[in-house]
Design a protein around this motif. Sequence first.
Motif, PDB file in Angstrom:
ATOM      1  N   THR A  80      43.520  68.960 -13.105  1.00 30.44           N
ATOM      2  CA  THR A  80      42.792  70.155 -13.352  1.00 30.44           C
ATOM      3  C   THR A  80      42.581  70.972 -12.206  1.00 30.44           C
ATOM      4  OG1 THR A  80      40.663  68.954 -13.418  1.00 30.44           O
ATOM      5  CG2 THR A  80      41.749  69.044 -15.361  1.00 30.44           C
ATOM      6  N   SER A  81      42.259  70.126 -10.922  1.00 32.79           N
ATOM      7  CA  SER A  81      41.853  71.146  -9.964  1.00 32.79           C
ATOM      8  C   SER A  81      43.016  71.997  -9.380  1.00 32.79           C
ATOM      9  CB  SER A  81      41.485  70.174  -8.607  1.00 32.79           C
ATOM     10  OG  SER A  81      40.222  69.547  -8.940  1.00 32.79           O
TER      11      SER A  81
ATOM     12  N   GLU B 147      42.316  85.288 -13.755  1.00 30.99           N
ATOM     13  CA  GLU B 147      42.462  84.758 -15.557  1.00 30.99           C
ATOM     14  C   GLU B 147      43.775  84.991 -16.038  1.00 30.99           C
ATOM     15  OE1 GLU B 147      39.849  83.588 -17.337  1.00 30.99           O
ATOM     16  OE2 GLU B 147      38.454  83.751 -15.569  1.00 30.99           O
ATOM     17  N   PRO B 148      44.231  83.623 -16.796  1.00 30.64           N
ATOM     18  CA  PRO B 148      45.353  83.786 -17.219  1.00 30.64           C
ATOM     19  C   PRO B 148      45.217  84.800 -18.694  1.00 30.64           C
ATOM     20  CG  PRO B 148      44.208  81.910 -17.786  1.00 30.64           C
ATOM     21  CD  PRO B 148      43.215  82.761 -16.913  1.00 30.64           C
ATOM     22  N   PRO B 149      46.580  85.180 -19.114  1.00 29.43           N
ATOM     23  CA  PRO B 149      46.529  86.229 -20.177  1.00 29.43           C
ATOM     24  C   PRO B 149      45.705  85.334 -21.403  1.00 29.43           C
ATOM     25  CG  PRO B 149      48.598  86.006 -19.211  1.00 29.43           C
ATOM     26  CD  PRO B 149      47.948  85.037 -18.353  1.00 29.43           C
TER      27      PRO B 149
ATOM     28  N   GLY C 132      45.360  77.796  -9.317  1.00 26.64           N
ATOM     29  CA  GLY C 132      46.506  78.636  -9.845  1.00 26.64           C
ATOM     30  C   GLY C 132      47.860  78.199  -9.714  1.00 26.64           C
ATOM     31  N   GLU C 133      48.206  76.678  -9.390  1.00 25.24           N
ATOM     32  CA  GLU C 133      49.267  76.057  -9.437  1.00 25.24           C
ATOM     33  C   GLU C 133      49.628  75.896 -11.071  1.00 25.24           C
ATOM     34  OE1 GLU C 133      49.970  72.852  -6.719  1.00 25.24           O
ATOM     35  OE2 GLU C 133      48.698  73.740  -5.336  1.00 25.24           O
TER      36      GLU C 133
END
Length: 88
Positions: A79-80, A6-8, A85-86
């Motif tokens: 979006t993929s 999860e991003p911040p 994570g890229e």
Amino acid sequence: MPRTPEPPPGEHDLMIQRRKRVVLGSAAVTVVVFMAFPILTSFTGVLNGVAGGVGAAYAAGLAVILLPLAGAAAYRRWTSRIEDGERR
């Protein structure tokens, strides 16, 4: 299946805003181009030409159908890549 980290919280909101801009902008372009096609074929002579036995209106109609599909495929890949994570 690996779980995507999860991003911040602030970054997550920026990602959502970015996706909305991309989706709404591309939808607007698609609608404008798609609606321009019947107007150009019905009320003007812009697409009356023939090249190599194929009418310009047929070629433009094919482009009106295929370009949104190509855009959707590009958006799906984008979006993929982000969800894997890229960051780009």
